[in-house]
Design a protein around this motif. Structure first.
Motif, PDB file in Angstrom:
ATOM      1  N   ILE A 129       1.016  -1.342  -0.125  1.00 28.29           N
ATOM      2  CA  ILE A 129      -0.001  -0.188  -0.044  1.00 28.29           C
ATOM      3  C   ILE A 129       1.022   1.439   0.122  1.00 28.29           C
ATOM      4  N   ALA A 131       2.981   1.982  -1.628  1.00 27.59           N
ATOM      5  CA  ALA A 131       3.035   1.912  -3.289  1.00 27.59           C
ATOM      6  C   ALA A 131       2.045   3.607  -3.153  1.00 27.59           C
ATOM      7  N   LYS A 132       1.120   3.691  -2.972  1.00 28.48           N
ATOM      8  CA  LYS A 132       0.278   4.280  -3.175  1.00 28.48           C
ATOM      9  C   LYS A 132      -0.630   5.118  -2.519  1.00 28.48           C
ATOM     10  N   ASP A 134      -2.226   7.594  -2.822  1.00 23.18           N
ATOM     11  CA  ASP A 134      -3.734   8.047  -2.523  1.00 23.18           C
ATOM     12  C   ASP A 134      -4.479   6.636  -1.662  1.00 23.18           C
ATOM     13  N   VAL A 136      -5.780   2.773   0.116  1.00 23.39           N
ATOM     14  CA  VAL A 136      -6.586   1.939  -1.487  1.00 23.39           C
ATOM     15  C   VAL A 136      -7.747   2.347   0.182  1.00 23.39           C
ATOM     16  N   THR A 144     -10.710   3.774   4.022  1.00 21.18           N
ATOM     17  CA  THR A 144      -9.122   4.384   3.057  1.00 21.18           C
ATOM     18  C   THR A 144      -8.127   4.257   3.935  1.00 21.18           C
ATOM     19  N   TRP A 146      -3.925   3.847   4.796  1.00 22.50           N
ATOM     20  CA  TRP A 146      -2.398   4.324   4.245  1.00 22.50           C
ATOM     21  C   TRP A 146      -1.122   3.520   5.128  1.00 22.50           C
TER      22      TRP A 146
END
Length: 328
Positions: A129, A131-132, A134, A136, A144, A146
């Motif tokens: 996660i 690497a994202k 915003d 998931v 959400t 992080w």
């Protein structure tokens, strides 16, 4: 005076989740393993045992006993294993209360050093996660998630590789607690049998488990539990059966030498207000068991004079030292 010392050093023994505590015994020194322990750890244990026998010890500040037991944990690290946010906390976590109010959650993992062993409690959200930026979306859109710092990087900073972890347990098998489970395939897994059957059975999705996150644990050595369990046999790390959030949810009692006893909640409760009002999330597996587990932990806190560390309570978590700082 000797009798008072003995009574002070007798600790409560925990049995299964339904039986009351009834075994009390003196903390003991495992001489056969003494050569494996560090000199400092050995001195602490030796002092405790001598005191338990009513003997007076004159030595350094290394020799001490706390809270009526001999703590044998070298140190514990609190690792930051993700964070999450809901836009409406009442949608699950506080039914009918704070409707439409957003809430942020912390998510921690705990690494415990005991003699020559590393014990990991929970593995947090998946490192992928990170690497994202915003995040998931999870929990059917309710959350959400992080990851700001990966679990592997935090372990590396401590000089610990996943293969160094000898023992592992999860409070339960939701994705924010087993996100990195597949990294620890050489560790002995401690799990309630009810949780094992749900997580590794054919209907894992029914319990909101994502089996891809922990599939590699099928080959691990496994200790299936049926209640409370003394991990190292000395009372320092006790798994406490707290079913309700999931079929085999468990919490952890950690008896630290300096700080004293701490109970790691898992998802037995999510934040302080819910603890005070005994609120049960809507999506818990069993509402009645959830309430019983909260009362069981309340009694444990009183008996042990322990702190309750609520894993997802962000305000409380902010006040707890994080790795690389060690807690003793």
């Amino acid at each position: 005076m000797i009798q008072k010392r003995r009574e002070h050093l007798i600790r409560t023994g925990l049995t299964d989740s339904t039986a009351p505590p009834r075994r009390r015994r003196l903390a003991r020194l495992d001489v056969s393993k003494a050569s494996q322990a560090s000199e400092e750890t050995l001195m602490k244990r030796l002092s405790c045992c001598l005191r338990a026998a009513g003997l007076f010890v004159v030595a350094t500040g290394l020799l001490h006993a706390t809270h009526g037991y001999c703590a044998s944990i070298d140190r514990m690290y609190v690792l930051q294993c993700g964070e999450s946010r809901t836009n409406d906390v009442s949608a699950n976590w506080s039914p009918g209360v704070d409707v439409g109010v957003a809430r942020d959650f912390s998510d921690n993992c705990y690494l415990i050093r005991h003699a020559e062993r590393w014990f990991l409690w929970d593995s947090g959200m998946s490192d992928g996660i990170a690497a994202k930026p915003d995040g998931v979306v999870a929990a059917n859109g309710l959350l959400t998630m992080w990851v700001r710092t990966t679990l592997t990087s935090q372990l590396q900073a401590l000089g610990v590789a996943p293969t160094d972890v000898t023992d592992i347990a999860f409070s339960h098998f939701h994705s924010d607690h087993v996100g990195n489970a597949n990294l620890f395939t050489s560790a002995t897994l401690y799990i309630q049998e009810a949780e094992y059957d749900a997580a590794f059975g054919p209907n894992a999705a029914k319990f909101n488990f994502n089996s891809a996150l922990y599939e590699k644990l099928r080959g691990n050595p496994v200790k299936k539990l049926h209640g409370d369990y003394d991990v190292f046999g000395d009372g320092s790390v006790m798994i406490i059966a707290t079913p309700g959030h999931t079929p085999g949810h468990q919490s952890l009692l950690v008896r630290l030498a300096t700080r004293g006893p701490v109970v790691l909640s898992g998802d037995m409760v999510h934040f302080q207000e819910n603890w005070e009002h005994r609120r049960i999330p809507l999506r818990n597996f069993d509402q009645a068991e959830s309430k019983q587990s909260m009362e069981k932990v309340a009694e444990l806190l009183t008996r042990e004079r322990a702190e309750l560390w609520i894993n997802h309570d962000k305000a409380q978590s902010a006040a707890i030292p994080k790795a690389p700082a060690a807690i003793q």
